[in-house]
Design a protein around this motif. Structure first.
Motif, PDB file in Angstrom:
ATOM      1  N   LYS A   1      55.071  74.367  40.372  1.00  0.00           N
ATOM      2  CA  LYS A   1      55.690  73.250  39.660  1.00  0.00           C
ATOM      3  C   LYS A   1      54.983  71.994  40.126  1.00  0.00           C
TER       4      LYS A   1
ATOM      5  N   THR B   1      54.797  67.695  39.538  1.00  0.00           N
ATOM      6  CA  THR B   1      55.449  66.518  38.980  1.00  0.00           C
ATOM      7  C   THR B   1      54.403  65.426  38.792  1.00  0.00           C
TER       8      THR B   1
ATOM      9  N   ASP C   1      54.128  61.590  36.993  1.00  0.00           N
ATOM     10  CA  ASP C   1      54.845  60.477  36.363  1.00  0.00           C
ATOM     11  C   ASP C   1      56.276  60.845  36.007  1.00  0.00           C
ATOM     12  N   GLY C   2      56.949  61.562  36.910  1.00  0.00           N
ATOM     13  CA  GLY C   2      58.344  61.897  36.696  1.00  0.00           C
ATOM     14  C   GLY C   2      58.586  63.090  35.790  1.00  0.00           C
ATOM     15  N   LYS C   3      57.536  63.661  35.200  1.00  0.00           N
ATOM     16  CA  LYS C   3      57.679  64.834  34.343  1.00  0.00           C
ATOM     17  C   LYS C   3      57.280  66.063  35.150  1.00  0.00           C
ATOM     18  N   VAL C   4      58.054  67.124  35.017  1.00  0.00           N
ATOM     19  CA  VAL C   4      57.801  68.346  35.766  1.00  0.00           C
ATOM     20  C   VAL C   4      57.085  69.338  34.861  1.00  0.00           C
ATOM     21  N   PHE C   5      55.980  69.883  35.357  1.00  0.00           N
ATOM     22  CA  PHE C   5      55.193  70.862  34.628  1.00  0.00           C
ATOM     23  C   PHE C   5      55.119  72.147  35.433  1.00  0.00           C
TER      24      PHE C   5
ATOM     25  N   GLU D   1      55.807  71.860  29.985  1.00  0.00           N
ATOM     26  CA  GLU D   1      56.771  70.938  30.589  1.00  0.00           C
ATOM     27  C   GLU D   1      58.073  71.681  30.850  1.00  0.00           C
TER      28      GLU D   1
ATOM     29  N   PRO E   1      62.189  71.541  31.878  1.00  0.00           N
ATOM     30  CA  PRO E   1      63.294  70.595  31.688  1.00  0.00           C
ATOM     31  C   PRO E   1      63.617  69.907  33.004  1.00  0.00           C
ATOM     32  N   ARG E   2      63.969  68.622  32.926  1.00  0.00           N
ATOM     33  CA  ARG E   2      64.308  67.860  34.124  1.00  0.00           C
ATOM     34  C   ARG E   2      65.662  68.278  34.648  1.00  0.00           C
TER      35      ARG E   2
ATOM     36  N   GLN F   1      65.947  65.356  39.824  1.00  0.00           N
ATOM     37  CA  GLN F   1      64.638  64.800  39.553  1.00  0.00           C
ATOM     38  C   GLN F   1      64.697  63.488  38.778  1.00  0.00           C
ATOM     39  N   THR F   2      65.765  63.237  38.084  1.00  0.00           N
ATOM     40  CA  THR F   2      65.869  61.996  37.328  1.00  0.00           C
ATOM     41  C   THR F   2      66.452  60.870  38.154  1.00  0.00           C
TER      42      THR F   2
END
Length: 124
Positions: free
Chosen positions: A7, A9, A11-15, A43, A45-46, A50-51
């Motif tokens: 996993k 991260t 820019d705040g997006k999890v891949f 991608e 889901p957050r 994480q948010t």
């Protein structure tokens, strides 16, 4: 050769990335020069953690020191408003509201050191 999932991260997006391991003995070329195509990146889901939002609470995304508080108790805030500045690894990180609401509690003060996932501010 086996593949491993990671996993990442950005820019705040999890891949999620699936990576194939190349061992040095399996190739004549140095590993750093070996170019392989990315097999899959999708991608994820957050999650609430994480948010930065957990039950109306803004949490610290990393350990650091509070250098500036830009809101006060009872203040109405909108999603994206900067609530405070956290200094981590000599860089200033803006901690923003993740939802509209009213600041019901500020649990930190300027100069305070916080740990990852400490509750900083509660929005009601």
């Amino acid at each position: 050769m086996s593949t491993r999932k990671f996993k990442i991260t950005i820019d705040g997006k999890v891949f999620e990335a699936e990576v194939e391991e190349i061992r040095e003995e399996e190739t004549d070329e140095p590993i750093i020069n070996k170019k392989e195509s990315t097999q899959s990146i999708k991608e994820m889901p957050r999650k609430k953690e994480q948010t930065g939002l957990s039950g109306g609470s803004i949490i610290a995304p990393m350990p650091g020191k509070i250098v500036f508080i830009k809101c006060s108790k009872g203040q109405a805030v909108k999603r994206g408003d900067v609530l405070l500045i956290l200094e981590a690894m000599k860089m200033e990180q803006e901690i923003k509201a993740k939802t509209d609401g009213t600041v019901s509690e500020i649990k930190v003060s300027v100069g305070m050191t916080v740990q990852k996932e400490d509750i900083l501010i509660t929005i009601g």
